[in-house]
Design a protein around this motif. Structure first.
Motif, PDB file in Angstrom:
ATOM      1  N   ASP A  66      63.968  18.130  91.493  1.00  0.00           N
ATOM      2  CA  ASP A  66      64.812  18.595  90.383  1.00  0.00           C
ATOM      3  C   ASP A  66      66.122  19.184  90.923  1.00  0.00           C
ATOM      4  O   ASP A  66      67.211  18.897  90.405  1.00  0.00           O
ATOM      5  CB  ASP A  66      64.089  19.662  89.560  1.00  0.00           C
ATOM      6  CG  ASP A  66      62.881  19.117  88.822  1.00  0.00           C
ATOM      7  OD1 ASP A  66      62.910  17.921  88.467  1.00  0.00           O
ATOM      8  OD2 ASP A  66      61.924  19.876  88.605  1.00  0.00           O
TER       9      ASP A  66
ATOM     10  N   LYS B 126      68.403  16.435  92.465  1.00  0.00           N
ATOM     11  CA  LYS B 126      69.018  15.608  91.423  1.00  0.00           C
ATOM     12  C   LYS B 126      70.143  16.377  90.732  1.00  0.00           C
ATOM     13  O   LYS B 126      71.215  15.821  90.455  1.00  0.00           O
ATOM     14  CB  LYS B 126      67.958  15.181  90.406  1.00  0.00           C
ATOM     15  CG  LYS B 126      68.499  14.260  89.310  1.00  0.00           C
ATOM     16  CD  LYS B 126      67.392  13.833  88.366  1.00  0.00           C
ATOM     17  CE  LYS B 126      67.936  12.917  87.271  1.00  0.00           C
ATOM     18  NZ  LYS B 126      66.864  12.487  86.337  1.00  0.00           N
ATOM     19  N   ALA B 127      69.899  17.653  90.445  1.00  0.00           N
ATOM     20  CA  ALA B 127      70.924  18.472  89.794  1.00  0.00           C
ATOM     21  C   ALA B 127      72.158  18.594  90.682  1.00  0.00           C
ATOM     22  O   ALA B 127      73.303  18.507  90.213  1.00  0.00           O
ATOM     23  CB  ALA B 127      70.362  19.854  89.468  1.00  0.00           C
ATOM     24  N   LYS B 128      71.929  18.803  91.973  1.00  0.00           N
ATOM     25  CA  LYS B 128      73.055  18.945  92.907  1.00  0.00           C
ATOM     26  C   LYS B 128      73.897  17.677  92.946  1.00  0.00           C
ATOM     27  O   LYS B 128      75.135  17.740  92.897  1.00  0.00           O
ATOM     28  CB  LYS B 128      72.534  19.280  94.305  1.00  0.00           C
ATOM     29  CG  LYS B 128      73.641  19.439  95.338  1.00  0.00           C
ATOM     30  CD  LYS B 128      73.076  19.769  96.709  1.00  0.00           C
ATOM     31  CE  LYS B 128      74.200  19.913  97.742  1.00  0.00           C
ATOM     32  NZ  LYS B 128      73.668  20.223  99.090  1.00  0.00           N
TER      33      LYS B 128
ATOM     34  N   THR C   2      74.049  15.193  90.679  1.00  0.00           N
ATOM     35  CA  THR C   2      74.692  14.926  89.388  1.00  0.00           C
ATOM     36  C   THR C   2      75.917  15.807  89.199  1.00  0.00           C
ATOM     37  O   THR C   2      76.990  15.330  88.808  1.00  0.00           O
ATOM     38  CB  THR C   2      73.703  15.166  88.241  1.00  0.00           C
ATOM     39  OG1 THR C   2      72.580  14.292  88.393  1.00  0.00           O
ATOM     40  CG2 THR C   2      74.352  14.904  86.899  1.00  0.00           C
ATOM     41  N   LEU C   3      75.775  17.101  89.471  1.00  0.00           N
ATOM     42  CA  LEU C   3      76.897  18.018  89.290  1.00  0.00           C
ATOM     43  C   LEU C   3      77.991  17.788  90.320  1.00  0.00           C
ATOM     44  O   LEU C   3      79.174  17.910  90.009  1.00  0.00           O
ATOM     45  CB  LEU C   3      76.396  19.465  89.357  1.00  0.00           C
ATOM     46  CG  LEU C   3      75.508  19.912  88.200  1.00  0.00           C
ATOM     47  CD1 LEU C   3      75.019  21.335  88.416  1.00  0.00           C
ATOM     48  CD2 LEU C   3      76.273  19.831  86.880  1.00  0.00           C
TER      49      LEU C   3
ATOM     50  N   PRO D  84      71.605  27.048  93.258  1.00  0.00           N
ATOM     51  CA  PRO D  84      70.715  27.017  92.086  1.00  0.00           C
ATOM     52  C   PRO D  84      70.316  28.437  91.698  1.00  0.00           C
ATOM     53  O   PRO D  84      70.283  29.348  92.538  1.00  0.00           O
ATOM     54  CB  PRO D  84      69.513  26.216  92.600  1.00  0.00           C
ATOM     55  CG  PRO D  84      69.478  26.526  94.069  1.00  0.00           C
ATOM     56  CD  PRO D  84      70.890  26.710  94.507  1.00  0.00           C
TER      57      PRO D  84
ATOM     58  N   TYR E 235      72.663  25.597  87.797  1.00  0.00           N
ATOM     59  CA  TYR E 235      73.112  25.173  89.123  1.00  0.00           C
ATOM     60  C   TYR E 235      74.638  25.248  89.138  1.00  0.00           C
ATOM     61  O   TYR E 235      75.292  24.693  88.260  1.00  0.00           O
ATOM     62  CB  TYR E 235      72.663  23.739  89.414  1.00  0.00           C
ATOM     63  CG  TYR E 235      72.398  23.468  90.880  1.00  0.00           C
ATOM     64  CD1 TYR E 235      73.390  23.655  91.837  1.00  0.00           C
ATOM     65  CD2 TYR E 235      71.165  23.014  91.326  1.00  0.00           C
ATOM     66  CE1 TYR E 235      73.156  23.422  93.180  1.00  0.00           C
ATOM     67  CE2 TYR E 235      70.905  22.771  92.668  1.00  0.00           C
ATOM     68  CZ  TYR E 235      71.911  22.984  93.590  1.00  0.00           C
ATOM     69  OH  TYR E 235      71.672  22.743  94.923  1.00  0.00           O
TER      70      TYR E 235
END
Length: 230
Positions: free
Chosen positions: A48, A51-53, A55-56, A92, A105
């Motif tokens: 998670d 993926k967040a890192k 995407t952002l 995060p 994040y």
């Protein structure tokens, strides 16, 4: 489960029963246990966070490029390949393994670019084109065409390498001031002959005012020469 949320207790090691170690080694809890749970629960995983890192990071770089280009002065060109980005912070709000449904994040990025002035490339192209012809040639306005491709750039040195091809229409320039002085006071028939004799002129049209006048003005400043290019 919740049944294991016990009050403060003393914990011994069963394997030491019957030995002096049984009373010498123990543990104590100073507060009641909490958080015991049996069932399904939300949990933040490393996947998670990764993926967040990503995407952002992709989003902040994309938006950063748009913002950077908006700040570039008019007349400058910024190839996408010459924009350098660096993620300077990725933090995060929760760590992997935390039991939560959502998390925040924060990502920060630094962007730099190597740019060039469009007019510099145009002037360089004109110089190259005219260097292949005899002096006196000029480039027809609006006919210059430039196609360039990005090769490489170095943000540290500020150098940008392009491959370019260019073309334009050229024509023989006319010294309008000198020509007007030559024509001053001459009969229009003589003016016609002088202009027709110019090798760079293919067609001559003379207009006089008043219309019955058959002599060019003696004042060369009153003679207007208009060059029409195909």
């Amino acid at each position: 489960g919740e049944n294991y949320n016990i009050d403060p207790s003393t914990f011994s090691i069963p394997g030491f029963v019957g030995t002096p170690k049984y009373t010498a080694f123990f543990g104590k809890s100073s507060a009641a246990m909490s958080g015991g749970f049996l069932g399904e629960a939300w949990q933040i995983t490393k996947e998670d966070l990764d993926k967040a890192k990503k995407t952002l990071s992709d989003r902040v770089v994309k938006e950063g490029k748009i913002s950077l280009k908006d700040k570039i002065p008019d007349g400058f060109v910024v190839p996408d390949e010459a924009i350098y980005s660096e993620i300077t912070e990725a933090t995060p709000s929760l760590s992997a393994g935390a039991k939560a449904k959502i998390f925040a994040y924060q990502v920060k990025a630094k962007l730099e670019a190597v740019t060039f002035k469009k007019s510099d490339l145009e002037n360089f192209s004109k110089e190259i084109i005219l260097s292949n012809f005899s002096p006196g040639k000029k480039i027809q306005e609006g006919s210059l065409s430039i196609i360039y491709n990005f090769d490489s750039s170095d943000i540290k040195t500020g150098k940008l390498i392009l491959s370019a091809s260019f073309s334009s229409k050229i024509y023989s320039g006319i010294d309008e001031k000198s020509l007007a002085q030559t024509l001053a006071g001459e009969p229009l028939a003589r003016v016609q002959d002088i202009l027709t004799a110019q090798p760079e002129i293919t067609k001559v049209q003379i207009k006089s005012w008043p219309f019955w006048s058959d002599i060019a003005p003696k004042d060369s400043k009153k003679i207007i020469i208009k060059l029409i290019l195909d």
